[in-house]
Design an enzyme around this catalytic site. Structure first.
Site, PDB file in Angstrom:
ATOM      1  N   ARG A   1     -35.732 -49.070   7.058  1.00  0.00           N
ATOM      2  CA  ARG A   1     -35.085 -48.582   5.837  1.00  0.00           C
ATOM      3  C   ARG A   1     -34.827 -49.796   4.939  1.00  0.00           C
ATOM      4  NH1 ARG A   1     -31.856 -44.639   8.964  1.00  0.00           N
ATOM      5  NH2 ARG A   1     -33.484 -43.548  10.132  1.00  0.00           N
TER       6      ARG A   1
ATOM      7  N   ARG B   1     -36.818 -40.302   6.660  1.00  0.00           N
ATOM      8  CA  ARG B   1     -36.187 -41.541   7.131  1.00  0.00           C
ATOM      9  C   ARG B   1     -36.957 -42.178   8.287  1.00  0.00           C
ATOM     10  NH1 ARG B   1     -30.839 -41.646   5.410  1.00  0.00           N
ATOM     11  NH2 ARG B   1     -29.888 -42.602   7.238  1.00  0.00           N
TER      12      ARG B   1
ATOM     13  N   TYR C   1     -30.257 -37.873  21.382  1.00  0.00           N
ATOM     14  CA  TYR C   1     -31.448 -38.716  21.311  1.00  0.00           C
ATOM     15  C   TYR C   1     -31.859 -39.075  22.730  1.00  0.00           C
ATOM     16  CZ  TYR C   1     -31.023 -39.876  16.291  1.00  0.00           C
ATOM     17  OH  TYR C   1     -30.994 -39.841  14.933  1.00  0.00           O
TER      18      TYR C   1
ATOM     19  N   LYS D   1     -36.049 -31.113  17.832  1.00  0.00           N
ATOM     20  CA  LYS D   1     -35.964 -31.461  16.397  1.00  0.00           C
ATOM     21  C   LYS D   1     -36.890 -32.637  16.081  1.00  0.00           C
ATOM     22  CE  LYS D   1     -32.598 -32.915  12.875  1.00  0.00           C
ATOM     23  NZ  LYS D   1     -32.722 -34.363  12.720  1.00  0.00           N
TER      24      LYS D   1
ATOM     25  N   THR E   1     -33.485 -34.517  19.542  1.00  0.00           N
ATOM     26  CA  THR E   1     -34.251 -35.141  18.457  1.00  0.00           C
ATOM     27  C   THR E   1     -35.322 -36.054  19.031  1.00  0.00           C
ATOM     28  OG1 THR E   1     -32.364 -35.014  16.976  1.00  0.00           O
ATOM     29  CG2 THR E   1     -34.067 -36.603  16.401  1.00  0.00           C
TER      30      THR E   1
ATOM     31  N   TYR F   1     -27.223 -45.744   2.424  1.00  0.00           N
ATOM     32  CA  TYR F   1     -27.597 -45.414   3.800  1.00  0.00           C
ATOM     33  C   TYR F   1     -27.880 -43.902   3.910  1.00  0.00           C
ATOM     34  CZ  TYR F   1     -27.414 -44.546   8.774  1.00  0.00           C
ATOM     35  OH  TYR F   1     -27.738 -44.126  10.044  1.00  0.00           O
TER      36      TYR F   1
ATOM     37  N   HIS G   1     -37.121 -35.915   9.506  1.00  0.00           N
ATOM     38  CA  HIS G   1     -35.869 -36.687   9.545  1.00  0.00           C
ATOM     39  C   HIS G   1     -35.422 -37.033   8.121  1.00  0.00           C
ATOM     40  CE1 HIS G   1     -33.683 -38.564  13.042  1.00  0.00           C
ATOM     41  NE2 HIS G   1     -33.008 -39.121  12.053  1.00  0.00           N
TER      42      HIS G   1
ATOM     43  N   SER H   1     -23.823 -35.206  15.900  1.00  0.00           N
ATOM     44  CA  SER H   1     -24.816 -36.237  16.226  1.00  0.00           C
ATOM     45  C   SER H   1     -24.361 -37.054  17.433  1.00  0.00           C
ATOM     46  CB  SER H   1     -24.981 -37.154  15.017  1.00  0.00           C
ATOM     47  OG  SER H   1     -25.544 -38.386  15.399  1.00  0.00           O
TER      48      SER H   1
HETATM   49  C1  LIG Z   1     -27.254 -40.506   6.917  1.00  0.00           C
HETATM   50  C2  LIG Z   1     -28.109 -39.706   7.855  1.00  0.00           C
HETATM   51  C3  LIG Z   1     -27.907 -39.831   9.214  1.00  0.00           C
HETATM   52  C4  LIG Z   1     -28.664 -39.047  10.098  1.00  0.00           C
HETATM   53  N1  LIG Z   1     -28.415 -39.120  11.449  1.00  0.00           N
HETATM   54  C5  LIG Z   1     -29.097 -38.309  12.295  1.00  0.00           C
HETATM   55  C6  LIG Z   1     -28.756 -38.283  13.669  1.00  0.00           C
HETATM   56  O1  LIG Z   1     -27.856 -38.965  14.121  1.00  0.00           O
HETATM   57  N2  LIG Z   1     -29.480 -37.465  14.472  1.00  0.00           N
HETATM   58  C7  LIG Z   1     -30.505 -36.669  14.004  1.00  0.00           C
HETATM   59  O2  LIG Z   1     -31.136 -35.949  14.769  1.00  0.00           O
HETATM   60  N3  LIG Z   1     -30.810 -36.665  12.690  1.00  0.00           N
HETATM   61  C8  LIG Z   1     -30.128 -37.456  11.829  1.00  0.00           C
HETATM   62  N4  LIG Z   1     -30.405 -37.407  10.491  1.00  0.00           N
HETATM   63  C9  LIG Z   1     -31.431 -36.469  10.000  1.00  0.00           C
HETATM   64  C10 LIG Z   1     -30.805 -35.113   9.669  1.00  0.00           C
HETATM   65  O3  LIG Z   1     -30.404 -34.429  10.826  1.00  0.00           O
HETATM   66  C11 LIG Z   1     -31.806 -34.219   8.932  1.00  0.00           C
HETATM   67  O4  LIG Z   1     -32.990 -34.107   9.690  1.00  0.00           O
HETATM   68  C12 LIG Z   1     -32.152 -34.741   7.542  1.00  0.00           C
HETATM   69  O5  LIG Z   1     -31.014 -35.255   6.895  1.00  0.00           O
HETATM   70  C13 LIG Z   1     -32.752 -33.617   6.720  1.00  0.00           C
HETATM   71  O6  LIG Z   1     -33.156 -34.072   5.469  1.00  0.00           O
HETATM   72  P1  LIG Z   1     -32.258 -33.904   4.139  1.00  0.00           P
HETATM   73  O7  LIG Z   1     -31.165 -34.892   4.259  1.00  0.00           O
HETATM   74  O8  LIG Z   1     -33.225 -34.238   3.052  1.00  0.00           O
HETATM   75  O9  LIG Z   1     -31.761 -32.506   4.100  1.00  0.00           O
HETATM   76  C14 LIG Z   1     -29.668 -38.170   9.594  1.00  0.00           C
HETATM   77  C15 LIG Z   1     -29.833 -38.061   8.220  1.00  0.00           C
HETATM   78  C16 LIG Z   1     -29.065 -38.801   7.344  1.00  0.00           C
HETATM   79  C17 LIG Z   1     -29.256 -38.623   5.864  1.00  0.00           C
END
Ligand SMILES: Cc1cc2nc3c(=O)[nH]c(=O)nc-3n(C[C@H](O)[C@H](O)[C@H](O)COP(=O)(O)O)c2cc1C
EC number: 1.1.-.-
Length: 379
Positions: A164, A278, A129, A251, A155, A24, A275, A106
């Site tokens: 995913r 993702r 969000y 963001k 975000t 995940y 993101h 978050s």
């Molecule tokens: C497991 C996971 C959960 C995430 N949950 C959120 C979230 O709740 N809110 C959000 O704005 N970004 C979320 N993100 C995105 C991160 O804030 C960030 O943009 C991203 O991880 C950056 O890429 P990197 O992991 O390659 O450094 C999540 C990323 C991951 C890996």
């Protein structure tokens, strides 16, 4: 496992976590092309080596929204952090505080705002969000303010969640997911005891507090699916302004025109982000998108960037490409999963050392000295 490099934590997290959680964190959307490009494009950027420039008094310090940062790094908002380590949001926030950088909570955290904010002496940032339930948004903003949150990170790249596929294969979702998660947890007893048993309650703390009833991990995917709002537009951000008078960061910006809209809206900052690969697979890596965005809006607002940053050298590359600050996502989560607060603190020390070497050998004494001159143009 001996950790000697910032990149060692991924393997350590993989060994510790049940596969549904590791994948995940580790995975991206669809075929994961953007996930791969984020790290590859970044590591392809060549730093320009300079020597004999008396780099004795080098400083990594910077300032953002009136706040001092020991280095130009903040911890990114990561949902379900409390599932990767026991009460993980508290541990990560303490590590960030001890290393002099901001922690961003978050919306979909395990620990609620009211558990994390009192555990640290540094004001935290909060990520929101846009959700259909505007009552929740009002409620959570009020609570964030009451808890001393300074900066709101809004975000905007998740009006719909990206698919995913890895989660379906790993047991995070898909057929027999609940049973597969139980079996995987039994095969990872140290996680099962530390987080699975002692890390309870496992719910989405911010949402449970609002609804007055627990929201279980099983409800997570369903809740996200029904509550994300594809009708979101800049107008919704104006609505938020009525409830938030502090610094506001948008963001999920990846395009120059959207960055200019953020300036017109009056945002204090943006996070150039896909993101972490993702959401929409196939979009540009942030290392490729950042230079044009910086050309268009540098100086009009603060430019932060994430996605693919795995080392202090990557931070230096992003600053040289035009960012004012960086956010760490998976990088700090791997360290947290592997070794908790101590792991994140060690990781941040490694980043600090890596940045010092990179700045010394590119002739940049301060963060402001890093720019396109710190890079070599290839091709
Ligand atoms: C497991 C996971 C959960 C995430 N949950 C959120 C979230 O709740 N809110 C959000 O704005 N970004 C979320 N993100 C995105 C991160 O804030 C960030 O943009 C991203 O991880 C950056 O890429 P990197 O992991 O390659 O450094 C999540 C990323 C991951 C890996």
């Amino acid at each position: 496992m001996i950790i000697s490099a910032s990149t060692d934590y991924r393997a350590a997290a993989k060994a510790k976590l049940p596969p549904f959680l590791f994948h995940y964190i580790d995975g991206g959307s669809y075929n994961e092309h953007t996930l791969k490009r984020n790290t590859e494009d970044l590591s392809d950027i060549a730093l320009r080596q300079r020597v004999l420039k008396n780099m004795a008094d080098l400083s990594l310090e910077t300032e953002l929204f009136g706040e001092k940062l020991a280095m130009p790094i903040a911890l990114a908002p990561v949902g379900l952090t409390g599932m990767y380590a026991r009460r993980g949001e508290v541990q990560a926030a303490k590590a960030a505080e001890n290393k002099g950088i901001p922690f961003t909570m978050s919306t979909v955290s395990v620990c609620p705002i009211e558990e994390v904010a009192p555990a640290i002496n540094r004001p935290m940032w909060f990520q929101l969000y846009v959700l259909k339930d505007r009552g929740f948004m009002r409620n959570v903003l009020k609570r964030a303010k009451a808890a001393g949150v300074t900066t709101l990170v809004f975000t905007v790249d998740m009006p719909v969640p990206g698919a995913r596929y890895r989660d379906m294969r790993s047991g995070m979702s898909g057929p027999n997911a609940a049973m597969r998660r139980v079996f995987q947890s039994m095969r990872h007893p140290s996680w099962a005891l530390d987080v699975g048993v002692l890390g309870k309650p496992h719910d989405l703390g911010n949402i449970s507090t609002y609804r007055g009833e627990p929201t279980k991990l099983e409800d997570y995917i369903g809740w996200l699916g029904t509550n994300f709002d594809p009708s979101i537009s800049w107008k919704d951000l104006e609505w938020i302004r009525d409830f938030w008078d502090g610094p506001m960061v948008i963001k999920g910006i990846l395009d120059t025109e959207d960055a200019k809209d953020a300036v017109r809206f009056g945002a204090d900052g943006i996070v150039v982000s896909n993101h972490g690969g993702r959401q929409l697979d196939g979009v540009l890596s942030t290392a490729r998108a950042l230079p044009d965005i910086a050309d268009a809006v540098k100086g009009d607002l603060k430019i932060m960037v994430d996605s693919g940053i795995r080392t202090g050298l990557d931070v230096v590359r992003m600053l040289a490409l035009g960012a004012d600050c960086t956010l760490l996502g998976r990088s700090f989560i791997y360290a947290l999963a592997a070794q908790g607060q101590a792991g994140v603190e060690n990781l941040l020390d490694l980043y600090n050392k890596e940045m010092r070497v990179a700045m010394t050998l590119t002739g940049a004494k301060t963060i402001a000295d890093l720019n396109h001159e710190s890079l070599v143009k290839i091709g």
